[in-house]
Scaffold this active site. Structure first.
Site, short mmCIF file in Angstrom:
data_model
loop_
_atom_site.label_atom_id
_atom_site.label_comp_id
_atom_site.label_asym_id
_atom_site.label_seq_id
_atom_site.Cartn_x
_atom_site.Cartn_y
_atom_site.Cartn_z
N ALA A 246 0.85 -1.19 0.00
CA ALA A 246 0.00 0.00 0.00
C ALA A 246 0.89 1.23 0.00
CB ALA A 246 -0.89 -0.01 1.24
N GLY B 220 0.77 -5.08 0.61
CA GLY B 220 -0.32 -5.15 -0.36
C GLY B 220 0.13 -5.76 -1.69
N GLU C 74 -0.15 -9.32 -1.16
CA GLU C 74 -1.58 -9.62 -1.12
C GLU C 74 -2.19 -9.58 -2.52
OE1 GLU C 74 -1.92 -6.60 1.93
OE2 GLU C 74 -2.96 -8.00 3.23
N GLU D 246 4.19 -5.18 7.26
CA GLU D 246 3.34 -4.17 7.90
C GLU D 246 3.65 -4.00 9.37
OE1 GLU D 246 2.26 -6.52 5.82
OE2 GLU D 246 0.73 -5.73 4.46
N1 CAA Z 1 4.53 3.37 -0.21
C1 CAA Z 1 4.90 4.58 -0.65
N2 CAA Z 1 6.13 4.82 -1.19
C2 CAA Z 1 6.98 3.78 -1.26
C3 CAA Z 1 6.64 2.50 -0.81
C4 CAA Z 1 5.33 2.29 -0.26
N3 CAA Z 1 4.87 1.09 0.14
N4 CAA Z 1 7.71 1.67 -1.00
C5 CAA Z 1 8.66 2.43 -1.57
N5 CAA Z 1 8.24 3.71 -1.72
C6 CAA Z 1 8.96 4.84 -2.26
C7 CAA Z 1 10.01 5.37 -1.28
O1 CAA Z 1 9.43 6.21 -0.33
C8 CAA Z 1 10.96 6.06 -2.20
O2 CAA Z 1 10.40 7.32 -2.56
P1 CAA Z 1 11.34 8.64 -2.62
O3 CAA Z 1 12.29 8.36 -3.76
O4 CAA Z 1 10.36 9.72 -2.91
O5 CAA Z 1 12.02 8.73 -1.30
C9 CAA Z 1 10.93 5.20 -3.47
O6 CAA Z 1 9.71 4.44 -3.40
C10 CAA Z 1 12.08 4.20 -3.54
O7 CAA Z 1 12.08 3.48 -2.32
P2 CAA Z 1 13.45 3.03 -1.59
O8 CAA Z 1 14.47 4.09 -1.76
O9 CAA Z 1 13.09 2.60 -0.21
O10 CAA Z 1 13.84 1.80 -2.53
P3 CAA Z 1 14.71 0.52 -2.16
O11 CAA Z 1 14.86 -0.20 -3.46
O12 CAA Z 1 15.91 0.89 -1.39
O13 CAA Z 1 13.77 -0.35 -1.18
C11 CAA Z 1 11.73 -1.44 -0.53
C12 CAA Z 1 12.62 -0.94 -1.69
C13 CAA Z 1 12.39 -2.58 0.23
C14 CAA Z 1 10.45 -1.94 -1.20
C15 CAA Z 1 11.43 -0.29 0.46
O14 CAA Z 1 11.02 0.85 -0.30
C16 CAA Z 1 10.35 -0.60 1.43
O15 CAA Z 1 10.61 -1.22 2.45
N6 CAA Z 1 9.11 -0.15 1.16
C17 CAA Z 1 7.98 -0.33 2.09
C18 CAA Z 1 7.49 -1.76 2.12
C19 CAA Z 1 6.32 -1.89 3.07
O16 CAA Z 1 6.42 -1.62 4.24
N7 CAA Z 1 5.17 -2.36 2.54
C20 CAA Z 1 3.95 -2.51 3.31
C21 CAA Z 1 3.07 -1.32 3.13
S1 CAA Z 1 1.62 -1.35 4.16
C22 CAA Z 1 0.53 -2.36 3.35
O17 CAA Z 1 0.82 -2.87 2.30
C23 CAA Z 1 -0.81 -2.56 4.02
C24 CAA Z 1 -1.70 -3.54 3.36
O18 CAA Z 1 -1.79 -4.68 3.77
C25 CAA Z 1 -2.56 -3.18 2.23
#
Ligand code: CAA
Length: 259
Positions: A67, A110, A113, A133
């Site tokens: 998400a 997500g 998912e 999450e």
């Molecule tokens: N939401 C919004 N923005 C996101 C994102 C997310 N889930 N994942 C990555 N981004 C954005 C980052 O903020 C970053 O943006 P900026 O360049 O503006 O700073 C850009 O994408 C690149 O991200 P990273 O620099 O972190 O890239 P990376 O390759 O080093 O790492 C990653 C990739 C491991 C996916 C890391 O971005 C990460 O951990 N993301 C979050 C993963 C997460 O926690 N997902 C769960 C979300 S909650 C959910 O999904 C609820 C549900 O059940 C529906």
């Protein structure tokens, strides 16, 4: 079909529609608009007889990082309660035609998912799956606790959801989350080969097969067997069943018409 902002839609071969998640700068995070477009695009194809199978992919680098956390940050409890996103997820879950996911890179939260909403998953060996999450102080909110447990069993589901750790494509295959692992460049071509093959099958039988299989998630064996038998009986009334059996007898290829 091309009026979307966060997905790309193409028809790479007869009967196949490909939806590419297209927010690379945000690692294909599933913002509201992307989810809405995905649900709209799928819904629009339900009655389109040209589309028999769908591929969802994020390209060669990332499937989806979950998400959109930046959008989520603005929602309080009432905002989450009134959130429209569950209706998008429900529409994706209820899509009647087969969906194949071609997954490379991260399929997290997500994204994992969404992958579990798909019927068949082909993963590149660079894929990583997880439900991180917990690190945000929340839990999976689009079926992760339910579909994951039903697929991988209690221990691995608990491990993924409670620790937030990721698993590899090979582990995901061992646990039944994924059906095949390829090199990253081949996950989409392999998904396309499968989609093309499914698109040549009798569509009513495909639809009832998907419905029967998905029922196994949520019902008793007896109820599921009854549903299967009724679907099997219904198919005896189709032209495609007559054609399939006649083609076998006459040693020729069947020409299914979806009737
Ligand atoms: N939401 C919004 N923005 C996101 C994102 C997310 N889930 N994942 C990555 N981004 C954005 C980052 O903020 C970053 O943006 P900026 O360049 O503006 O700073 C850009 O994408 C690149 O991200 P990273 O620099 O972190 O890239 P990376 O390759 O080093 O790492 C990653 C990739 C491991 C996916 C890391 O971005 C990460 O951990 N993301 C979050 C993963 C997460 O926690 N997902 C769960 C979300 S909650 C959910 O999904 C609820 C549900 O059940 C529906």
């Amino acid at each position: 079909m091309s009026d979307y902002q966060d997905i790309l839609v193409s028809e790479p071969d007869a009967g196949v529609m490909t939806i590419t998640l297209n927010r690379p700068a945000a690692r294909n995070a599933l913002c509201n608009n992307l989810l809405k477009e995905l649900a709209d695009c799928l819904d629009a194809s339900i009655n389109d007889e040209r589309i028999a199978a769908v591929i969802i992919t994020g390209g060669e680098k990332v499937f989806a990082a979950g998400a959109d956390i930046k959008e989520m940050a603005d929602l309080d409890a009432v905002g989450v309660l009134n959130d429209i996103r569950p209706t998008y997820w429900r529409r994706i879950a209820q899509y009647p035609k087969p969906i194949i996911a071609a997954v490379n890179g991260f399929a997290l939260g997500g994204g994992c998912e969404l992958m579990m909403h798909c019927d068949i998953v082909i993963a590149g060996d660079n894929a990583q799956f997880g439900q991180p999450e917990i690190n945000l102080g929340i839990i999976p909110g689009a079926g992760g606790t339910q579909r994951l447990l039903r697929t991988v069993g209690k221990s691995m589901a608990m491990q993924l959801v409670l620790s937030g750790e990721f698993i590899s494509a090979a582990q995901a295959r061992d646990f039944g989350l994924v059906s095949e692992v390829t090199i990253p460049e081949m996950s989409y071509p392999r998904a396309l080969t499968l989609a093309k093959s499914i698109a040549r099958k009798p569509p009513i039988a495909i639809r009832l097969a998907k419905e029967s299989l998905l029922k196994a998630y949520e019902t008793t064996l007896e109820t599921g067997l009854n549903l299967e038998r009724k679907a099997f009986t219904l198919l005896a009334a189709t032209d495609d069943r007559n054609e399939g059996i006649a083609a076998f007898m006459e040693k020729r290829r069947p020409a299914f018409k979806g009737k």
